[in-house]
Scaffold this active site. Structure first.
Site: not given
Ligand code: URA
Length: 436
Positions: A84, A163, A170, A185, A189
């Site tokens: 990620h 999220d 956000r 966040s 996930k």
């Molecule tokens: N990527 C995410 O999934 N969440 C964030 O808050 C920032 C980057």
């Protein structure tokens, strides 16, 4: 009601730490729709301004993780590793990385996000492939993962739904760049999708949410500590977002660049980061002993066409038009383009990368409100990167657009983003360090 949302907002406004129960109540209430967006927006801003401590960050992550179900991938008898990114400009790495890693025999269950603030999102990019469905059910998610070896999808209705809602809020309330909110966040996930371990690309610099190396280190520590409390192995690669990755910024433009990469070409920095992150993923999976060995294996899968084959299979399986992948000329193109020229001679010494991302949004590649539609063909092509020499009048970047309403602002942003110096700057370092 156990608590009043109002009291939770004022507690954080006044800098008090939340208990686990307060956080559970608030996240649960928001997920169920009992607490409205305007109260959550106020709370997010209070968190942004006053911060969350290590325990609160863990409680928040745990509450968001348990706002939905956690995928059980036991029926997939392969190592399962995900990657990620904390978000960047021109960051299309996942599109080539996931199929390449899958081609090495590692399952990649990848839940991705939409554009956030000035950064692009993998889901928006994938949707520029006509018909590509990013809204899979849990069952479909697991089926695609089994058949293709990797899957890229939104969070499903049931994976970390808190999220999904908070992320969208956000994005439009100026509350993205906070390390606890980012940690919760990402990890909620990522852990919900059932991977054994995670490789994080923690972006650092002007095109990242963490602008300084120290900020990125703090985020990496927050991510590794919270992951450890939740029983997941996680490695953070802090990479330099001091200039856009590759040359394309904008949804279909970035997919086209990723396809070049899957064909064994593509810009060097994109290929390098794909192989570095892939090398770490293969090492996590136990497929190779060293990151270097993993890098070579990923490189082979890009050159041999095996990664591209996986990508085509995934597009087909998720309802996308493979014709555009086979012939990228068939992607819709923006109707107009304008180049932004340098006003001086010299070398590109720095690029304010957030401004480039914002310019792309002004021409339609991103959203200013939750309801905004994205123009998949809009974006920016970067001609000059750090260290390149440039002459007065030479194009720094080209804007692609259909709607002119934000064009002037976008041109000004690009112009201001570039700093031209007389000396050739030091070489751009793509990866700063590895943590965890
Ligand atoms: N990527 C995410 O999934 N969440 C964030 O808050 C920032 C980057």
């Amino acid at each position: 009601m156990q608590f009043r949302p109002y009291d939770i907002i004022t507690a954080k406004r006044d800098g008090r730490a939340h208990t686990r129960d307060e956080i559970m109540f608030f996240i649960d209430g928001y997920t169920r729709g009992d607490i409205p967006d305007y109260q959550v927006s106020a709370w997010l801003m209070a968190c942004f301004l006053n911060g969350l401590n290590e325990d609160e960050t863990y409680f928040l992550t745990d509450a968001m993780l348990h706002s939905g179900s956690i995928l059980d991938l036991k029926t997939i008898h392969k190592p399962k590793v995900d990657k990620h990114s904390t978000g960047g400009v021109g960051d299309k790495i996942s599109l080539a990385l996931a199929p390449a890693v899958a081609a090495c025999g590692v399952a990649v269950p990848m839940t991705s996000g939409r554009g956030l603030g000035f950064s692009g999102g993998t889901l928006d990019k994938l949707e520029s492939i006509p018909g590509f469905n990013v809204n899979l059910s849990e069952h479909e998610f697991v089926q695609v993962l089994k058949e293709v070896g990797y899957v890229m999808s939104g969070q499903t209705q049931t994976l970390a739904p808190a999220d999904r809602k908070l992320y969208a809020l956000r994005d439009v309330t100026g509350t993205v760049e906070n390390l606890s909110l980012i940690t919760a966040s990402i990890l909620s996930k990522k852990i919900a999708e059932g991977a054994d371990s995670i490789v994080m690309d923690v972006k650092s610099g002007s095109g990242a949410f963490m602008k300084t190396l120290d900020g990125s280190r703090s985020l990496s520590h927050s991510l590794t500590q919270t992951a450890e409390k939740l029983g997941k192995k996680l490695t953070c690669i802090i990479s330099n977002m001091g200039q856009p990755l590759g040359r394309a910024v904008g949804n279909s433009l970035e997919v086209i660049e990723s396809i070049e990469c899957l064909r064994g070409g593509g810009p060097d920095d994109v290929v390098d980061l794909v192989t570095i992150l892939g090398g770490h993923m293969l090492k996590h999976a136990g497929v190779v002993e060293s990151v270097e060995g993993g890098r070579e294996m990923i490189q082979d899968k890009l050159r041999s066409g095996e990664a591209l084959e996986r990508f085509i299979h995934s597009v087909q399986r998720q309802g996308g038009a493979i014709e555009v992948v086979e012939d990228t000329e068939r992607f819709d193109r923006a109707g107009s383009e304008v180049s932004v020229a340098s006003q001086e001679n010299g070398y590109v010494s720095s690029i304010n990368t957030e401004d480039i991302g914002t310019a792309a949004i002004f021409v339609g590649a991103g959203r200013f409100t939750k309801e905004d539609a994205i123009d998949p063909s809009a974006g920016v092509n970067i001609h000059k990167k750090i260290g390149d020499s440039v002459e007065t009048g030479e194009a720094l970047a080209t804007l692609h657009f259909n709607n002119r309403s934000g064009l002037e602002r976008a041109i000004a942003l690009i112009q201001d983003a570039y700093e031209i110096g007389k000396q050739e700057p030091a070489a751009f370092q793509l990866v700063h360090e590895v943590i965890g």
